[in-house]
Design a protein around this motif. Structure first.
Motif, PDB file in Angstrom:
ATOM      1  N   LYS A  64      12.960   6.090  -0.458  1.00 45.66           N
ATOM      2  CA  LYS A  64      12.346   5.238  -0.968  1.00 45.66           C
ATOM      3  C   LYS A  64      13.186   4.881  -2.573  1.00 45.66           C
ATOM      4  O   LYS A  64      12.785   3.931  -3.106  1.00 45.66           O
ATOM      5  CB  LYS A  64      10.945   5.018  -1.089  1.00 45.66           C
ATOM      6  N   ARG A 123      -0.472  11.454  -3.202  1.00 41.25           N
ATOM      7  CA  ARG A 123      -1.873  11.176  -2.832  1.00 41.25           C
ATOM      8  C   ARG A 123      -1.961  10.553  -1.598  1.00 41.25           C
ATOM      9  O   ARG A 123      -2.874  10.923  -0.834  1.00 41.25           O
ATOM     10  CB  ARG A 123      -2.631  10.409  -3.951  1.00 41.25           C
ATOM     11  N   ASP A 124      -1.074   9.458  -1.365  1.00 35.97           N
ATOM     12  CA  ASP A 124      -1.385   8.690  -0.071  1.00 35.97           C
ATOM     13  C   ASP A 124      -0.793   9.512   0.899  1.00 35.97           C
ATOM     14  O   ASP A 124      -1.406   9.366   1.877  1.00 35.97           O
ATOM     15  CB  ASP A 124      -0.136   7.587  -0.506  1.00 35.97           C
ATOM     16  N   LYS A 144      -2.903  10.540   4.017  1.00 36.75           N
ATOM     17  CA  LYS A 144      -2.630  10.437   5.458  1.00 36.75           C
ATOM     18  C   LYS A 144      -2.521  11.719   6.544  1.00 36.75           C
ATOM     19  O   LYS A 144      -3.047  11.858   7.494  1.00 36.75           O
ATOM     20  CB  LYS A 144      -1.120   9.996   5.572  1.00 36.75           C
ATOM     21  N   GLY A 167       0.258   3.776  -3.387  1.00 38.65           N
ATOM     22  CA  GLY A 167      -0.797   4.715  -3.156  1.00 38.65           C
ATOM     23  C   GLY A 167      -2.088   4.455  -2.478  1.00 38.65           C
ATOM     24  O   GLY A 167      -3.108   4.967  -2.861  1.00 38.65           O
ATOM     25  N   ARG A 185       1.130   8.896  -7.021  1.00 42.38           N
ATOM     26  CA  ARG A 185       0.572   8.004  -5.945  1.00 42.38           C
ATOM     27  C   ARG A 185       1.042   8.411  -4.388  1.00 42.38           C
ATOM     28  O   ARG A 185       0.424   8.346  -3.442  1.00 42.38           O
ATOM     29  CB  ARG A 185       0.940   6.506  -6.096  1.00 42.38           C
ATOM     30  N   ILE A 186       2.206   8.617  -4.460  1.00 35.91           N
ATOM     31  CA  ILE A 186       2.896   8.876  -2.874  1.00 35.91           C
ATOM     32  C   ILE A 186       2.169  10.079  -2.333  1.00 35.91           C
ATOM     33  O   ILE A 186       1.894  10.245  -1.368  1.00 35.91           O
ATOM     34  CB  ILE A 186       4.468   9.051  -3.073  1.00 35.91           C
ATOM     35  N   PHE A 232       0.742  -1.194   0.029  1.00 37.68           N
ATOM     36  CA  PHE A 232      -0.135  -0.132  -0.067  1.00 37.68           C
ATOM     37  C   PHE A 232       0.752   1.242   0.283  1.00 37.68           C
ATOM     38  O   PHE A 232       0.532   2.297  -0.621  1.00 37.68           O
ATOM     39  CB  PHE A 232      -0.767   0.213   1.188  1.00 37.68           C
ATOM     40  N   SER A 233       2.007   1.322   0.776  1.00 40.58           N
ATOM     41  CA  SER A 233       2.408   2.396   0.859  1.00 40.58           C
ATOM     42  C   SER A 233       3.192   3.037  -0.305  1.00 40.58           C
ATOM     43  O   SER A 233       3.567   4.162  -0.428  1.00 40.58           O
ATOM     44  CB  SER A 233       3.508   2.590   2.371  1.00 40.58           C
ATOM     45  N   ASP A 234       3.705   2.048  -1.004  1.00 44.97           N
ATOM     46  CA  ASP A 234       4.432   2.183  -2.148  1.00 44.97           C
ATOM     47  C   ASP A 234       3.457   2.433  -3.506  1.00 44.97           C
ATOM     48  O   ASP A 234       3.762   3.075  -4.399  1.00 44.97           O
ATOM     49  CB  ASP A 234       5.246   0.816  -2.642  1.00 44.97           C
ATOM     50  N   TRP A 243       4.637   7.119  -9.774  1.00 47.88           N
ATOM     51  CA  TRP A 243       5.145   6.974  -8.305  1.00 47.88           C
ATOM     52  C   TRP A 243       5.031   8.307  -7.397  1.00 47.88           C
ATOM     53  O   TRP A 243       4.191   8.141  -6.404  1.00 47.88           O
ATOM     54  CB  TRP A 243       6.414   6.580  -8.364  1.00 47.88           C
ATOM     55  N   GLU A 286      -7.188   5.577 -10.749  1.00 47.63           N
ATOM     56  CA  GLU A 286      -5.853   6.347 -10.507  1.00 47.63           C
ATOM     57  C   GLU A 286      -5.479   6.840 -11.860  1.00 47.63           C
ATOM     58  O   GLU A 286      -5.067   8.020 -11.961  1.00 47.63           O
ATOM     59  CB  GLU A 286      -5.244   5.262  -9.856  1.00 47.63           C
TER      60      GLU A 286
END
Lengths: 307, 184
Positions: B61, B80-81, B85, A199, B77-78, A195-197, B74, B130
């Protein structure tokens, strides 16, 4: 479903409806940021010692057992400096250290095949009940998991949140910055770890105590879900933490008796079609601790309730 | 699926710890991270903060990135994630309606209907798959041409165009459905 969407949708941006939508998007576009200033701010943050990179960790201590595993591929050897006076020589180098031209010291950088992920965690602080590490449910961590640290130190997870966990340490000391690692074992953990990678939005589901995924369209329709959109429970997490006496405290999913394989169709009366809708529905429910979940279990509709 | 050669070179250098190379990557993709975060948060100053946090995470990372062509996705997505959070940390639902926006300070008389309209748009964007959301926002919020999008993503310009068109169409359907739900 027989039409070719590639052709069918071509030119929609030129239609009145499309143009109207584009105007709406442009109207609400964010103000342009200053990318140069943003880059400078990022570099400034990277140069501060507390943002030590976790990517290029020193894994020499781990090299033996890891190289033995088929899924691990060692791809690079990098020469780096280390601090001989450091209390924990396996701690990652800070960015500042990396910038300094380094005398020769060996470091092995090991990269892992994605199909065999590992949980990486670093001690970030201390609470009254133990150390806090920066890995949690989203990384696949569960209460009771044991992580290996340097020099035989072990950390056992006593409480786990979405993004961090509380651990008790045995076999030695662990200071802020100490790294711990554990292998991910179950498929559900692997999914969580990805998940963390990639998104995902795991927070709501994990605080709830479940790992979910979209159900194949055909299978959902066979259950009578007309739009074919539903979520299947891959895993439930029985306990997110143990109390001071060591007794596990049940997650909401466990209290509801939600089970792996259940197909979630409604939360508090709202049809949930995707993970975003479930996250929203759970976001409210977790706050008020009133939860009604309708699922299909073994083809039959079951209503689960918690108040 | 490969990115532009200079991106690849910069990524390789950054993977070796070259801050200058990473800084150039950040500058190049900062707006992408910012747009992705803004799509979740609807707030410019928070989106800036998340964009910066995104690149700190990316640096940490970076050694895990095997395919440089996937770099843009990538980042999206990061960002967005990380934005999600951020919402979770501060509040459980998107704080669009009750968070003051930077741009509204310049436009204090912005009608309420415009704020509602934006909330509705952001909620609809959330429902896009996405790849469609990324393509639509890249085109209209990052203001990239299709060939620029293609060189970033490794996906052909024609395929990206179709993705944008499908995304717009889906967006319209979602907004229409939201309107009906609100009326019901």
């Amino acid at each position: 479903m027989n039409s070719d969407p590639e052709n069918h949708d071509a030119g929609f941006d030129q239609t009145p409806e499309g143009l109207e939508l584009i105007a709406l998007l442009q109207k609400h576009a964010p103000p342009a940021p200053d990318s140069r200033r943003g880059a400078e701010a990022v570099l400034q943050r990277l140069r501060t010692p507390q943002t030590a990179p976790r990517g290029n960790l020193l894994f020499l201590r781990w090299a033996g057992p890891l190289v033995g595993a088929a899924a691990v591929v060692a791809i690079a050897f990098v020469v780096l400096n280390s601090s001989p006076n450091s209390d924990h020589t396996n701690a990652p180098p800070t960015v500042a250290e990396k910038e300094t031209p380094a005398p020769a010291v060996s470091q092995v950088v090991i990269r892992h095949d994605r199909s065999w992920p590992e949980i990486e965690a670093v001690v970030r602080g201390q609470s009254a009940d133990g150390l806090l590490i920066d890995a949690g449910l989203k990384d696949g961590l569960r209460v009771g998991d044991v992580l290996q640290g340097p020099r035989g130190v072990q950390a056992r997870v006593s409480a786990v949140g979405v993004f961090e966990a509380r651990v008790s340490v045995t076999g030695g000391k662990a200071l802020p910055g100490t790294e711990f690692r554990a292998r991910v074992t179950s498929d559900a953990q692997k999914r969580a770890a990805s998940f963390s990678d990639f998104g995902g939005d795991p927070g709501a589901f994990f605080e709830f105590g479940a790992v979910v995924s979209a159900m194949p369209l055909g299978e959902a329709r066979m259950l009578g879900i007309s739009d074919g959109a539903a979520l299947r429970v891959d895993e439930t997490i029985p306990a997110l933490m143990k109390d001071a006496g060591g007794a596990p405290q049940s997650s909401l999913a466990a209290q509801l008796d939600l089970r792996a394989g259940d197909v979630i169709v409604e939360v508090n009366g709202a049809h949930v079609r995707n993970e975003n809708e479930l996250a929203q529905a759970l976001g409210w429910s977790l706050d008020v601790h009133m939860l009604n979940v309708r699922v299909f279990r073994n083809g039959k509709q079951v209503d689960l309730s918690l108040r | 699926m490969t990115g532009a050669p200079d991106d690849e070179a910069l990524i390789r250098q950054a993977q070796q710890g070259d801050h200058d190379a990473f800084g150039r990557l950040v500058e190049r993709y900062y707006r992408a991270a910012y747009a992705s975060a803004y799509g979740v948060l609807g707030n410019a100053s928070d989106a800036e903060e998340i964009a910066q946090e995104t690149f700190v995470q990316v640096f940490e990372k970076l050694d895990r990135l095997r395919e440089p062509g996937a770099f843009t996705s990538w980042i999206w997505r990061i960002a967005r994630d990380t934005a999600l959070k951020h919402i979770r940390k501060h509040k459980r639902v998107r704080p669009v309606a009750d968070t003051p926006e930077v741009e509204t300070e310049d436009r204090p008389h912005e009608p309420l209907v415009a704020a509602e309209e934006k909330d509705q748009l952001l909620a609809a964007l959330e429902e896009l798959p996405e790849d469609m959301r990324e393509a639509v926002l890249m085109r209209y919020w990052e203001e990239l041409e299709y060939d620029e999008m293609a060189s970033r993503t490794g996906v052909s310009a024609a395929a990206l165009y179709q993705r944008v068109c499908r995304g717009l169409k889906r967006l319209r359907e979602v907004i229409e459905r939201q309107g009906k739900d609100a009326m019901a």
